[in-house]
Design an enzyme around this catalytic site. Structure first.
Site, short mmCIF file in Angstrom:
data_model
loop_
_atom_site.label_atom_id
_atom_site.label_comp_id
_atom_site.label_asym_id
_atom_site.label_seq_id
_atom_site.Cartn_x
_atom_site.Cartn_y
_atom_site.Cartn_z
N LYS A 71 3.43 -1.25 4.05
CA LYS A 71 2.56 -0.24 3.42
C LYS A 71 1.24 -0.03 4.15
O LYS A 71 0.70 1.07 4.12
CB LYS A 71 2.28 -0.63 1.97
CG LYS A 71 3.47 -0.40 1.03
CD LYS A 71 3.03 -0.71 -0.39
CE LYS A 71 4.09 -0.38 -1.39
NZ LYS A 71 3.60 -0.48 -2.78
N ASP A 113 1.56 5.46 -5.73
CA ASP A 113 1.42 4.40 -6.74
C ASP A 113 0.31 4.74 -7.73
O ASP A 113 0.41 4.40 -8.92
CB ASP A 113 1.09 3.05 -6.07
CG ASP A 113 2.34 2.38 -5.50
OD1 ASP A 113 3.45 2.74 -5.93
OD2 ASP A 113 2.20 1.50 -4.62
P1 NAP Z 1 1.13 -8.55 -3.82
O1 NAP Z 1 0.39 -7.63 -2.90
O2 NAP Z 1 1.96 -9.64 -3.29
O3 NAP Z 1 0.04 -9.16 -4.86
C1 NAP Z 1 0.42 -10.06 -5.87
C2 NAP Z 1 -0.83 -10.56 -6.58
O4 NAP Z 1 -0.42 -11.46 -7.61
C3 NAP Z 1 -1.78 -11.35 -5.67
O5 NAP Z 1 -3.09 -11.16 -6.12
C4 NAP Z 1 -1.34 -12.79 -5.90
O6 NAP Z 1 -2.36 -13.74 -5.67
C5 NAP Z 1 -1.07 -12.74 -7.41
N1 NAP Z 1 -0.17 -13.80 -7.83
C6 NAP Z 1 1.08 -14.05 -7.38
N2 NAP Z 1 1.60 -15.13 -8.03
C7 NAP Z 1 0.64 -15.55 -8.87
C8 NAP Z 1 0.54 -16.65 -9.78
N3 NAP Z 1 1.56 -17.49 -9.97
N4 NAP Z 1 -0.60 -16.81 -10.47
C9 NAP Z 1 -1.65 -15.97 -10.29
N5 NAP Z 1 -1.63 -14.92 -9.44
C10 NAP Z 1 -0.50 -14.73 -8.74
O7 NAP Z 1 2.13 -7.70 -4.75
P2 NAP Z 1 1.91 -6.22 -5.30
O8 NAP Z 1 2.59 -5.26 -4.41
O9 NAP Z 1 0.48 -6.06 -5.59
O10 NAP Z 1 2.77 -6.28 -6.66
C11 NAP Z 1 2.31 -7.02 -7.77
C12 NAP Z 1 3.29 -6.82 -8.92
O11 NAP Z 1 3.31 -5.47 -9.32
C13 NAP Z 1 4.74 -7.20 -8.57
O12 NAP Z 1 5.33 -7.80 -9.69
C14 NAP Z 1 5.39 -5.87 -8.32
O13 NAP Z 1 6.77 -5.88 -8.62
C15 NAP Z 1 4.65 -4.98 -9.33
N6 NAP Z 1 4.64 -3.60 -8.91
C16 NAP Z 1 5.26 -2.72 -9.72
C17 NAP Z 1 5.26 -1.38 -9.39
C18 NAP Z 1 5.95 -0.41 -10.30
O14 NAP Z 1 6.27 0.70 -9.86
N7 NAP Z 1 6.14 -0.76 -11.54
C19 NAP Z 1 4.64 -0.92 -8.22
C20 NAP Z 1 3.99 -1.88 -7.39
C21 NAP Z 1 4.02 -3.22 -7.74
P3 NAP Z 1 -2.55 -14.37 -4.20
O15 NAP Z 1 -3.07 -13.26 -3.35
O16 NAP Z 1 -3.52 -15.46 -4.43
O17 NAP Z 1 -1.19 -14.84 -3.76
#
Ligand code: NAP
Length: 293
Positions: A71, A113
């Site tokens: 991305k 998004d």
């Molecule tokens: P990402 O860039 O990997 O970010 C994930 C975030 O969650 C980071 O801040 C990470 O912290 C934190 N995290 C992960 N595991 C954790 C834990 N056990 N405890 C506390 N914090 C934790 O992922 P993303 O793209 O932002 O996506 C995040 C979520 O949104 C995912 O579940 C994804 O499926 C969902 N999402 C959904 C849509 C939709 O269309 N519905 C679109 C985009 C994303 P660290 O940086 O410290 O690892």
């Protein structure tokens, strides 16, 4: 529609891609709208991303999506960015703009998004103007959410609850330069007061996602209350532990399925000029999740 010599392709580039629901969503919508397009997903390793994007141009693709880990990495290989992609700093959709017969299309990086996140909140816009928003997480999705809350929902305050203070502060300084919203960054164990005060709470972490369905970002479910909106970006399962806690507290829950559909609908409209048949897609996705149970 049958694939013929006239069919054009739209592709998702990512690594991995095998779990993606985008082929299901877009092929269903192309078929329903009688569009001679087909959607495929391709696993592309980071080191081949430049070649893959150049090939889309030479092969005359009609559009593309990008997912993790491309991305941000794709940005140098695109001709232009939309304002929303530039501000969020990430591209999840490529629009191909014709430059004239026999010339390669211009590649426009877009971010749907933000539009996807906002689509189920449209009916609450008035209620959320001047509100307080809490976001769990500080990754790519959190960045789009904080931008949307500050710039589009006109929240007065956004609290980022993050286990990585540095990443939270990076989003804070980026968005604060572009809006008048106050942004705070807190660790989990100091977030109870902000949680109770928030009008909108958003889970932008994978906590609660299959197979870890018993986990939740909400460490203080007793502080949730009616009048709050809790939006879980996780969509698998459809009803997460967080959304169960939300219902138990009498608050309003929104599933990440709505963002998934909203971001796809915005991309679809850009590629085709046609509205995506949202209800048909929603039913197909729900059916798919029911069958997985
Ligand atoms: P990402 O860039 O990997 O970010 C994930 C975030 O969650 C980071 O801040 C990470 O912290 C934190 N995290 C992960 N595991 C954790 C834990 N056990 N405890 C506390 N914090 C934790 O992922 P993303 O793209 O932002 O996506 C995040 C979520 O949104 C995912 O579940 C994804 O499926 C969902 N999402 C959904 C849509 C939709 O269309 N519905 C679109 C985009 C994303 P660290 O940086 O410290 O690892």
């Amino acid at each position: 529609m049958a694939i013929t010599a006239k069919t054009r392709l739209v592709v998702l580039l990512g690594d991995p891609v095998s779990h993606s629901l985008s082929p299901l969503i877009h092929n269903l919508a192309f078929e329903a709208e009688q569009l001679d397009l087909a959607y495929i997903a391709m696993r592309v390793k980071k080191e081949f991303l430049d070649q893959a994007i150049a090939a889309l141009q030479s092969l005359g693709f009609a559009g593309a999506n990008l997912t993790i880990p491309h991305k941000q990495a794709a940005i140098p290989y695109l001709d232009e960015l939309t304002d929303r992609a530039r501000v969020v700093g990430a591209v999840n959709t490529i629009q191909f703009k014709s430059s004239g017969v026999d010339l390669p299309a211009r590649l426009i990086g877009d971010n749907t998004d933000v539009a996807g996140f906002l689509s189920p909140l449209d009916v609450y816009r008035e209620k959320l103007a001047g509100s307080s928003v809490l976001v769990w997480g500080s990754g790519g999705a959190a960045r789009a959410v904080v931008f949307a809350a500050a710039s589009e929902l006109k929240a007065t305050r956004v609290t980022i609850v993050s286990r990585s203070a540095e990443k939270g502060r990076e989003i804070q300084s980026f968005i604060e330069q572009r809006s008048t919203t106050d942004i705070d960054v807190l660790p989990w164990d100091e977030s109870a007061t902000a949680m109770a005060a928030a009008d909108l709470l958003v889970n932008a972490t994978p906590l609660g996602m299959t197979p870890h369905i018993d986990s939740t970002p909400c460490a203080h479910p007793g502080l949730l209350h009616s009048g709050q909106i809790v939006y879980d970006l996780v969509y698998n399962p459809l009803v997460t532990r967080l959304l169960e806690q939300t219902a138990e507290a009498g608050a309003m829950g929104i599933s990440g399925l709505e963002m998934l559909i909203g971001q796809a609908a915005a991309a679809f409209k850009g590629w085709t000029g046609v509205e995506m048949p949202v209800e048909l897609v929603r039913e197909a996705l729900k059916d798919r999740f029911m069958k997985q149970k």
